[in-house]
Design a protein around this motif. Structure first.
Motif, PDB file in Angstrom:
ATOM      1  N   MET A   1       0.852  -1.188   0.000  1.00 22.74           N
ATOM      2  CA  MET A   1       0.000   0.000   0.000  1.00 22.74           C
ATOM      3  C   MET A   1       0.888   1.239   0.000  1.00 22.74           C
ATOM      4  N   ILE A   2       0.697   2.128  -0.973  1.00 22.71           N
ATOM      5  CA  ILE A   2       1.500   3.337  -1.072  1.00 22.71           C
ATOM      6  C   ILE A   2       0.999   4.368  -0.076  1.00 22.71           C
ATOM      7  N   SER A   3       1.916   4.945   0.706  1.00 21.38           N
ATOM      8  CA  SER A   3       1.528   5.942   1.700  1.00 21.38           C
ATOM      9  C   SER A   3       1.109   7.238   1.013  1.00 21.38           C
ATOM     10  N   THR A   4       0.286   8.018   1.711  1.00 22.75           N
ATOM     11  CA  THR A   4      -0.190   9.288   1.157  1.00 22.75           C
ATOM     12  C   THR A   4       0.966  10.250   0.931  1.00 22.75           C
ATOM     13  N   ARG A   5       1.936  10.286   1.880  1.00 25.35           N
ATOM     14  CA  ARG A   5       3.080  11.193   1.730  1.00 25.35           C
ATOM     15  C   ARG A   5       3.881  10.847   0.487  1.00 25.35           C
ATOM     16  N   PHE A   6       4.147   9.569   0.261  1.00 26.62           N
ATOM     17  CA  PHE A   6       4.912   9.160  -0.924  1.00 26.62           C
ATOM     18  C   PHE A   6       4.122   9.470  -2.199  1.00 26.62           C
ATOM     19  N   GLN A   7       2.820   9.231  -2.154  1.00 23.13           N
ATOM     20  CA  GLN A   7       1.974   9.510  -3.315  1.00 23.13           C
ATOM     21  C   GLN A   7       1.995  11.007  -3.643  1.00 23.13           C
ATOM     22  N   ASN A   8       1.941  11.848  -2.631  1.00 22.81           N
ATOM     23  CA  ASN A   8       1.990  13.292  -2.846  1.00 22.81           C
ATOM     24  C   ASN A   8       3.313  13.724  -3.460  1.00 22.81           C
ATOM     25  N   LYS A   9       4.396  13.100  -3.020  1.00 18.16           N
ATOM     26  CA  LYS A   9       5.703  13.418  -3.597  1.00 18.16           C
ATOM     27  C   LYS A   9       5.738  13.085  -5.087  1.00 18.16           C
ATOM     28  N   ILE A  10       5.156  11.943  -5.438  1.00 16.79           N
ATOM     29  CA  ILE A  10       5.095  11.554  -6.853  1.00 16.79           C
ATOM     30  C   ILE A  10       4.286  12.570  -7.644  1.00 16.79           C
ATOM     31  N   PHE A  11       3.164  12.981  -7.082  1.00 14.48           N
ATOM     32  CA  PHE A  11       2.319  13.965  -7.766  1.00 14.48           C
ATOM     33  C   PHE A  11       3.062  15.288  -7.955  1.00 14.48           C
ATOM     34  N   ILE A  12       3.760  15.746  -6.924  1.00 17.86           N
ATOM     35  CA  ILE A  12       4.479  17.027  -6.998  1.00 17.86           C
ATOM     36  C   ILE A  12       5.579  16.971  -8.050  1.00 17.86           C
ATOM     37  N   ILE A  13       6.339  15.887  -8.043  1.00 19.36           N
ATOM     38  CA  ILE A  13       7.416  15.730  -9.034  1.00 19.36           C
ATOM     39  C   ILE A  13       6.831  15.693 -10.443  1.00 19.36           C
ATOM     40  N   THR A  14       5.698  15.008 -10.584  1.00 15.41           N
ATOM     41  CA  THR A  14       5.050  14.931 -11.898  1.00 15.41           C
ATOM     42  C   THR A  14       4.600  16.310 -12.369  1.00 15.41           C
ATOM     43  N   ILE A  15       4.029  17.096 -11.470  1.00 15.96           N
ATOM     44  CA  ILE A  15       3.600  18.454 -11.827  1.00 15.96           C
ATOM     45  C   ILE A  15       4.793  19.283 -12.300  1.00 15.96           C
ATOM     46  N   LEU A  16       5.901  19.210 -11.577  1.00 13.37           N
ATOM     47  CA  LEU A  16       7.101  19.957 -11.966  1.00 13.37           C
ATOM     48  C   LEU A  16       7.617  19.528 -13.332  1.00 13.37           C
ATOM     49  N   LEU A  17       7.690  18.207 -13.536  1.00 14.50           N
ATOM     50  CA  LEU A  17       8.215  17.696 -14.805  1.00 14.50           C
ATOM     51  C   LEU A  17       7.322  18.091 -15.979  1.00 14.50           C
ATOM     52  N   ILE A  18       6.017  17.941 -15.805  1.00 14.68           N
ATOM     53  CA  ILE A  18       5.100  18.303 -16.887  1.00 14.68           C
ATOM     54  C   ILE A  18       5.179  19.798 -17.172  1.00 14.68           C
ATOM     55  N   GLY A  19       5.271  20.605 -16.114  1.00 15.34           N
ATOM     56  CA  GLY A  19       5.382  22.045 -16.303  1.00 15.34           C
ATOM     57  C   GLY A  19       6.608  22.428 -17.096  1.00 15.34           C
ATOM     58  N   PRO A 119      -6.652  12.056  -3.323  1.00 16.26           N
ATOM     59  CA  PRO A 119      -5.529  12.870  -3.800  1.00 16.26           C
ATOM     60  C   PRO A 119      -5.478  12.982  -5.322  1.00 16.26           C
ATOM     61  N   VAL A 120      -6.005  11.958  -6.017  1.00 15.09           N
ATOM     62  CA  VAL A 120      -5.953  11.986  -7.474  1.00 15.09           C
ATOM     63  C   VAL A 120      -6.796  13.134  -8.023  1.00 15.09           C
ATOM     64  N   TYR A 121      -7.881  13.497  -7.327  1.00 13.78           N
ATOM     65  CA  TYR A 121      -8.676  14.651  -7.754  1.00 13.78           C
ATOM     66  C   TYR A 121      -7.844  15.930  -7.664  1.00 13.78           C
ATOM     67  N   ALA A 122      -7.165  16.081  -6.549  1.00 22.99           N
ATOM     68  CA  ALA A 122      -6.317  17.265  -6.369  1.00 22.99           C
ATOM     69  C   ALA A 122      -5.218  17.309  -7.426  1.00 22.99           C
ATOM     70  N   PHE A 123      -4.682  16.152  -7.747  1.00 15.21           N
ATOM     71  CA  PHE A 123      -3.622  16.068  -8.756  1.00 15.21           C
ATOM     72  C   PHE A 123      -4.151  16.461 -10.135  1.00 15.21           C
ATOM     73  N   LEU A 124      -5.306  15.920 -10.509  1.00 16.91           N
ATOM     74  CA  LEU A 124      -5.884  16.235 -11.813  1.00 16.91           C
ATOM     75  C   LEU A 124      -6.265  17.715 -11.902  1.00 16.91           C
ATOM     76  N   GLY A 125      -6.792  18.253 -10.810  1.00 15.40           N
ATOM     77  CA  GLY A 125      -7.138  19.668 -10.801  1.00 15.40           C
ATOM     78  C   GLY A 125      -5.934  20.563 -10.985  1.00 15.40           C
ATOM     79  N   SER A 126      -4.829  20.240 -10.318  1.00 19.94           N
ATOM     80  CA  SER A 126      -3.610  21.042 -10.463  1.00 19.94           C
ATOM     81  C   SER A 126      -3.017  20.889 -11.860  1.00 19.94           C
ATOM     82  N   LEU A 127      -3.181  19.708 -12.471  1.00 20.70           N
ATOM     83  CA  LEU A 127      -2.694  19.517 -13.844  1.00 20.70           C
ATOM     84  C   LEU A 127      -3.488  20.362 -14.836  1.00 20.70           C
ATOM     85  N   ILE A 128      -4.805  20.427 -14.638  1.00 21.03           N
ATOM     86  CA  ILE A 128      -5.614  21.271 -15.524  1.00 21.03           C
ATOM     87  C   ILE A 128      -5.160  22.719 -15.424  1.00 21.03           C
TER      88      ILE A 128
END
Length: 714
Positions: A1-19, A119-128
């Motif tokens: 099971m992936i922890s929320t903190r680790f999942q958030n780190k993945i999301f943040i790194i993804t946002i930076l890379l896509i940006g 968290p995936v909703y927050a991630f998708l919203g920030s990507l939009i």
């Protein structure tokens, strides 16, 4: 099971890379448009890092005479700090813009995480927010870093206030400086206390616990209003309301809001200029629809307050952040701009994600055991009436009969709702990403920017700026063609082109020129003059030469006099200048040109004492003999003598009355291969006149000469 903190780190790194991957093309972009007024040609931002001066000088942000209605002391001061490090290198400003935009998306991710349980909703919203095409103007335009900084400060303020109970006090109280910084960085954010109150209201917070936060944010807005009233003394950028009253303004702004929603949904078409957006005075069917849309959004604030408060919050966020640009109660000099949507877009994203979350709850009934498929259980009916639920269940039962293989939800290896939503969001992000990347290339330089605007909206401003951009890039033939054929090719400009009727042509070998009004006639003549086509330039202006009694007729006469000066027809030049003096009170520019023509005609300064005595500018009066000699040496091609005459003169006595001597010096330095010195001279011209096409044109030429020199060395 992936922890929320680790999942958030993945999301943040993804946002930076896509940006970074999405926006990196702007690193090659040049300065454009208002960048020359705020950065490249702004002597205050280039020389003064004292923040106090930006609070007391209303003209510090924008170097344009009479244009001081943008009071952004912190935003201007930040630009001055950036210039200390970045200087005239646009790639650094663009790199910082990418970082700020990605960081704002990350802040939104944490804000959205407080609203949505996935968290995936927050991630998708920030990507939009990160990817959406309407963001390209704010991110690609160096001048709009004030908007990026202001948005960052206001989002940080919101994030801290929302998480008041979760954050250590030492960190939490940072919301106080962030609140003041946001309002003082960008005037659009004076709505901060209204946004905070709306968020607390729709999130059902206890206002007593947040009294201090409301007081602080209100104090930031009050401070800005007081400072602006003292320093500028006005809250309007134009005196008259759009359409002449509040009712036409309301109808027009309703159409603007409908247009904003269209741009958000479709991601385009986008342009830098919406000057031709129609002002509405009558309630047409289209306007009625726009009004109904606005009323529907207002109604949603009330309807969903209890049943789905996040929808109400999203609607409030969208409208509140746009309040200061609605032309109520203070009219602005523009109806709409894409950059206004930068802080407003999160509101629409909140609405969309809230609706998706509610719909997903109902679709997930499909995947439940039959005994648990009643939507009233586990909050399933929240926000929806029983009638809708019954119809929804009936449709599910019908689907079950048609597809019995899917009757048992738990046997499915996946959730259909998740798969469908993932596919929809992926398609949406790809669509927005492609549009954003294409739009970024329009911001490469002014030629591409205004060409794209002209194709979308063939209006005067787009036409004029496209011609100017072509001239800056040295494409004089194309600039002349666009200027001549503009009426037929790009539409009829009622207040710039006179029925496209031909004038009598003085020269049979010169193509017929449309009867453009004075400003465009002067522009076309200057283009011909740069191409050494002086007969064509004369043919454009001579039919428009008339009694000199206003600024337009004066500019036509002065430009024609300059053409005769270049062709060494001094008698005609002097004759025109004398006519100007008869019609208008002579100013220093006219007197200087008159003295120059007299000197070149007679070859002596014996008769110039009277003209020199009429000059009002003491520096120009002192420099007159030197300037006349410098021009004569320029015409003879004695570039070294030109530099020897002008460098000490302009260095010890800088002036803003005339830019011609600086252009002569720049030309001399280029001819001698002194490129760095020539760059400094032309940058000085831009500090005097940021709109100077000649200075920007020569800087472009120097850049090309330096590249050629480097290639030869290799």
């Amino acid at each position: 099971m992936i922890s929320t903190r680790f999942q958030n780190k993945i999301f943040i790194i993804t946002i930076l890379l896509i940006g970074v991957l999405l926006y990196y093309p702007i690193l090659k972009n040049n300065f454009v448009y208002d960048d020359y007024y705020t950065i490249v040609g702004n002597p205050i931002i280039q020389t003064d890092n004292n923040p106090i001066h930006y609070f007391t000088n209303p003209a510090a942000y924008y170097n344009r005479l009479g244009y001081n209605h943008n009071y952004r002391p912190i935003g201007a001061w930040i630009l001055s700090l950036e210039f200390s490090y970045f200087q005239f290198n646009p790639e650094y400003y663009h790199a910082l813009s990418i970082i700020l935009h990605a960081f704002n998306a990350i802040i939104l991710f944490f804000i959205f995480s407080n609203f949505f349980n996935k968290p995936v909703y927050a991630f998708l919203g920030s990507l939009i927010f990160l990817i959406h095409p309407v963001q390209t103007e704010a991110v690609s335009w160096a001048t709009e870093q004030t908007l990026l900084w202001g948005t960052m400060f206001i989002l940080l303020t919101a994030l801290l206030i929302i998480n008041k109970e979760k954050i250590p006090k030492k960190i939490y109280y940072l919301y106080i400086p962030f609140a003041f910084l946001s309002v003082l960085a960008k005037d659009q954010f004076v709505i901060l206390p209204i946004l905070v109150i709306a968020a607390l209201w729709f999130l059902k917070a206890d206002f007593k616990k947040y009294f201090a936060e409301i007081a602080v944010t209100s104090s930031a807005t009050i401070l800005y209003i007081i400072l602006r009233a003292i320093i500028i003394g006005s809250f309007v950028t134009q005196q008259e309301a759009w359409g002449g009253g509040n009712y036409p303004t309301f109808l027009t702004m309703s159409n603007v809001f409908a247009k904003y929603l269209s741009l958000i949904i479709k991601g385009g078409p986008l342009t830098i200029n919406y000057d031709d957006f129609p002002v509405t005075t009558n309630l047409s069917p289209q306007t009625l629809l726009s009004v109904l849309i606005v009323i529907s959004f207002m109604a949603a604030l009330i309807i969903f307050k209890k049943r789905a408060p996040l929808i109400s919050l999203g609607v409030a966020w969208f409208f509140v952040t746009l309040l200061t640009v609605t032309n109520f109660p203070f009219p602005l000099n523009s109806l709409m701009n894409e950059r206004f949507l930068y802080p407003a877009l999160p509101g629409i994203i909140i609405v969309v994600l809230s609706l998706v979350m509610l719909i997903e709850k109902r679709i997930n009934i499909w995947n439940r055991p039959p005994e648990n498929r009643h939507p009233e259980q586990n909050g399933g009916s929240r926000g929806f009436k029983n009638g809708f639920n019954n119809r929804f269940l009936a449709s599910l039962r019908m689907t079950k009969k048609l597809f019995p293989q899917f009757s048992n939800g738990p046997s499915l290896p996946f959730r259909p709702s998740s798969l469908i939503l993932t596919a929809l969001f992926a398609s949406l992000l790809i669509y927005y990403g492609i549009n954003t990347r294409n739009r970024l290339y329009d911001w490469r330089d002014e030629e591409n920017l205004w060409n794209s605007a002209l194709k979308l909206s063939p209006n005067v401003r787009n036409w004029t700026n496209y011609i100017r951009a072509l001239s800056i890039n040295g494409k004089d033939e194309e600039a002349a063609r666009v200027a001549i054929d503009g009426g037929a090719q790009y539409g009829s400009f009622n207040y710039y082109v006179d029925d496209i009727k031909s004038r009598f042509n003085l020269y049979p070998d010169v193509p017929t020129v449309n009867d453009v009004k004075d400003a465009q006639a002067v522009r076309l003549a200057i283009i011909y003059s740069r191409m050494k086509k002086f007969r064509e330039a004369e043919a454009v202006l001579k039919p428009r030469l008339r009694i000199i009694n206003n600024s337009n007729s004066r500019r036509v006469a002065i430009t024609l006099s300059d053409i005769y000066l270049k062709t060494k027809d001094y008698d005609k030049s002097i004759s025109i200048l004398r006519n100007i003096q008869k019609g208008l009170r002579p100013d220093d520019e006219i007197l200087f040109k008159f003295a120059l023509s007299e000197f070149l005609k007679n070859g002596t300064m014996n008769n110039l004492e009277r003209l020199s005595g009429l000059l009002k500018n003491r520096i120009l009066k002192k420099m007159l003999p030197t300037l006349l000699l410098a021009y004569k040496e320029k015409e003879s091609g004695n570039w070294k003598k030109v530099s020897l005459l002008l460098i000490p003169t302009l260095t010890s006595n800088p002036m803003a009355v005339l830019i011609e001597p600086y252009l002569w010096l720049g030309e001399a330095e280029i001819a001698q291969g002194k490129f760095e010195s020539a760059i400094q001279v032309h940058r000085e011209i831009l500090r005097i006149d940021p709109s100077s096409t000649d200075a920007r044109r020569m800087l472009k030429k120097i850049e090309e000469l330096q590249k050629n020199q480097e290639n030869q060395n290799y």
